[in-house]
Scaffold this active site. Sequence first.
Site, short mmCIF file in Angstrom:
data_model
loop_
_atom_site.label_atom_id
_atom_site.label_comp_id
_atom_site.label_asym_id
_atom_site.label_seq_id
_atom_site.Cartn_x
_atom_site.Cartn_y
_atom_site.Cartn_z
N HIS A 133 0.58 -1.13 0.22
CA HIS A 133 0.19 -0.02 0.19
C HIS A 133 0.89 1.38 0.01
CE1 HIS A 133 -3.99 -1.95 0.19
NE2 HIS A 133 -3.61 -2.62 1.04
N ARG A 388 -5.86 -10.65 -4.95
CA ARG A 388 -7.19 -10.06 -4.92
C ARG A 388 -7.82 -9.56 -6.19
NH1 ARG A 388 -8.31 -4.95 -1.30
NH2 ARG A 388 -6.65 -3.55 -1.91
N GLU A 498 -16.09 -5.08 3.70
CA GLU A 498 -15.50 -3.66 3.36
C GLU A 498 -16.59 -2.53 4.61
OE1 GLU A 498 -12.12 -2.89 0.89
OE2 GLU A 498 -13.66 -4.41 -0.51
N ASP A 535 -11.71 1.31 5.57
CA ASP A 535 -13.27 1.09 4.42
C ASP A 535 -13.69 1.54 5.24
OD1 ASP A 535 -12.84 1.56 1.13
OD2 ASP A 535 -12.02 -0.18 1.85
N ARG A 573 -5.37 -5.05 8.28
CA ARG A 573 -5.18 -3.74 9.48
C ARG A 573 -4.36 -2.75 9.03
NH1 ARG A 573 -6.54 -4.25 14.58
NH2 ARG A 573 -7.33 -6.23 15.48
N ARG A 705 -9.21 6.90 -1.76
CA ARG A 705 -8.74 4.95 -1.30
C ARG A 705 -8.72 5.64 0.42
NH1 ARG A 705 -7.79 0.73 -3.67
NH2 ARG A 705 -7.31 0.49 -5.93
#
Length: 872
Positions: A133, A388, A498, A535, A573, A705
Amino acid sequence: MPKILDSQLKETVRSLGSTLGDMIRAQLGDEWLQRIETIRLDGRQSYQGDSDCSDKLKTLFSELEDEQLLVVGRAFSQFLNLANIAEQEFNSANHDQDSIQELFNHLDKDNVSAETFEKAVNQLSIELVLTAHPTEVTRRTLIHKHSELAQCLRQIHQTSLSDIERDKIRTRIADLVAQAWHTEEIRTVRPTPVDEARWGFSVVENSLWEAVPDFIRELSAKFEAKYDLALPLDAAPVKISSWMGGDRDGNPFVTSKVTQQVLLLARKRAAKLFAQDVDMLQVELSMSDCDDTIRAQVGDELEPYRALLRPLLTTLTNTKNGIAEFLNGESVDDSKWIASKEELLTPLMLCYNSLQACGMNVIADGRLLDTIRRVHCFGVHLLKLDIRQDSERHADVFSELTRHLGMGDYANWSEEDKQAFLLKELSSKRPLFPAKWQPSADVQEVIDTCKVVAKHSEEGFGIYIISMASLPSDVLSVHLLLREFGVTWPMPVAPLFETLDDLNAASGVIDALMNIDWYRGYIQGHQYVMIGYSDSAKDAGAMAAGWAQYESQEALVAVAEKFGVELTLFHGRGGTIGRGGLPAHAAILSQPPGSLSGGFRVTEQGETIRYKFGMPQLAQRSLSLYASAILEALISPPPAPKQEWRDLITEVAANARDNYRNTVRHDENFVPYFRVATPEQELGKLPLGSRPAKRKPSGGIESLRAIPWIFAWAQTRLVLPSWLGAMKSVQTAIDAGKRPLIDDMLQNWPFFHSRFSMLDMVFGKADPRISAEYDKRLVPEELRHLGDALRDELNMSMSLLLDVLQQKEVMESDLKGNESMNIRAGYLQPLHFLQIELLERIRAKGDEADPTLERAMMVTIAGIAVGMRNTG
């Protein structure tokens, strides 16, 4: 506030700062060094509340030229990097707590039996999922220099060094600081997914490769000393997975070809590392005594162990070289590549058993045992790659197919009809997809990804995650796609719940799936579910999201128990509170009872990977913290909440959600305020990770995001997503006479206490004064009332938290963390004022790009992120 950090650490920070100062003087002269030092001192006084020093900084920055602002930004960003390296090295070298021993003390107090402990040890499973990320702001080349610097700091703190040795290390430190100063700290282009994956491999090679067997060795020794319980040879309490190169949710750059390349590169790196291990074992296992099993294989060889290992080394070398040739476009014979961990284990275990049988136990339990444990953890694929993808992309495949087949549009079918269709096809033996069908490019990409999974070994993959999953058909559709395109083994498929609504509906989805006979038989008694933290917090605020996550996990555990299925909850997390971040021990012990029995799977993201696992000693410490907390939770689960606790947290969470949404969703001024009060727009230009900042380029704040959403607020020190609405709802409960109940919950319910501990940490990093400075310069008059209202709520929240926790100041229970933040605050303060100046100059130019200003802006963003540590 007691100064509890070791004087050695403070001296190290001072010494590194002095070395950087010498570098600045050498390049820019005494005048510049004096200017930087003045800014540093004014920054420290400004942080402590001296408004005159704040004004001095603002005035100075307004007078400096663009290039000069860049120099200042670079200097203070480097200072913060050096302070972090010093602290990281100090923490890795000074284990101020032995987490396993603390666990034993706890178990002694509760009279826990050896049998109970052994049962928990057998359940111990820590699966770390490395993700890329976009929170890691530091370039890979600088990470290397920082690692080298940490190694030098470790060496120089040894008391046995001679003066010559110490001088040599000091010279190397100066060399590395100079290298960092003369290196571009900001990437000019975004890393590709393959770049990110390579970085993940390097974390394994440079840290976890050593840390995992060391951790297991230490764990086993302590268990044996305490309970006469040695871990078995095939124990794998730690597993490593990755999303780098497999996470395609909203990232158009992660394609089936990228996934294929990453899988091969991982195998190549594993072959290289195991080849090094086996080569060293060949050197060391020179003894001639062996058992009959080995003798039967190697004949009259004088050095039987070397003879046994030689072919394995050849196979590993062929694998490494063959993959390199294949990736270069050459034709290769992959039958000579190592394909499974059994191929590694068989000769290694023959060596181990023979050494044991011949009385050479100490040799067997040395390097050889470490290598065997690495095989069980890493395998021939180095790590397990997760896939994913968004649920909508799978549905699109079936929509195009059903339209092509003249069956209507799958997207318009009811959930009942979708399930009936999918289950019928899952039970069918004929292919569903026509051989000559030509789908759209997006659909073809989903199909090609399934084909890549089919081409590779089951050992190379973790699980398939469906983001934005909300219905049973979302899960069934993936199982059908995998089967249709050649996956012959039951790849675990995990729905990711989410949003708040999806979390609340999660147990119903899993219950419906478990009521399907085909599904229950197919999953072989093991279900994965991923819980989304980012989210849900962005959707409803941290307090409401936290309770929804807890209730969802409780309900999922109940469903799993009802059907006799093992449930592994996968926790998505991040590093920050707004993304579920918590110290590992507190996070684990605040889980619902029963939620850890299927193992603990968790994402490790961005810069938190480096802070927790960037050095072998740090990694070993982090693994010990995880292990001790999981074992404690398995042996002494936290209490299930009383009904009166449930009633109150439900009420508080609902009010917190409404408070949060009233601002974020329903105040028409909020989005315009957010755009101008934070560097959110400028943040989009920073080439952090490979993934775009928005899921949909044309979308507004709802498509932003969770990571840049939080990153932007951290830059201004308002850190709004982590606290907004929470304490306001607590005040409502107190006004209704619920204070005694709140005190009871704080004292006796780890989950509830963890909510306040999280806020305590957030408020240690928040600074309403800095946020106000951004507003003064950047926010139009007609929007400033919103910032004032948010800071009023922040100040109220901080005061109420201190009252509820009966503290005089924030982070009283984490004095070391507080002092650590204080060390960096003096360096952070100038960067905030500098960023405000840069934002004003950049925005004044409108669409006119200015490379110097933009680079300086990127430097301040990166510097503040480094100083704040858990930015996303």
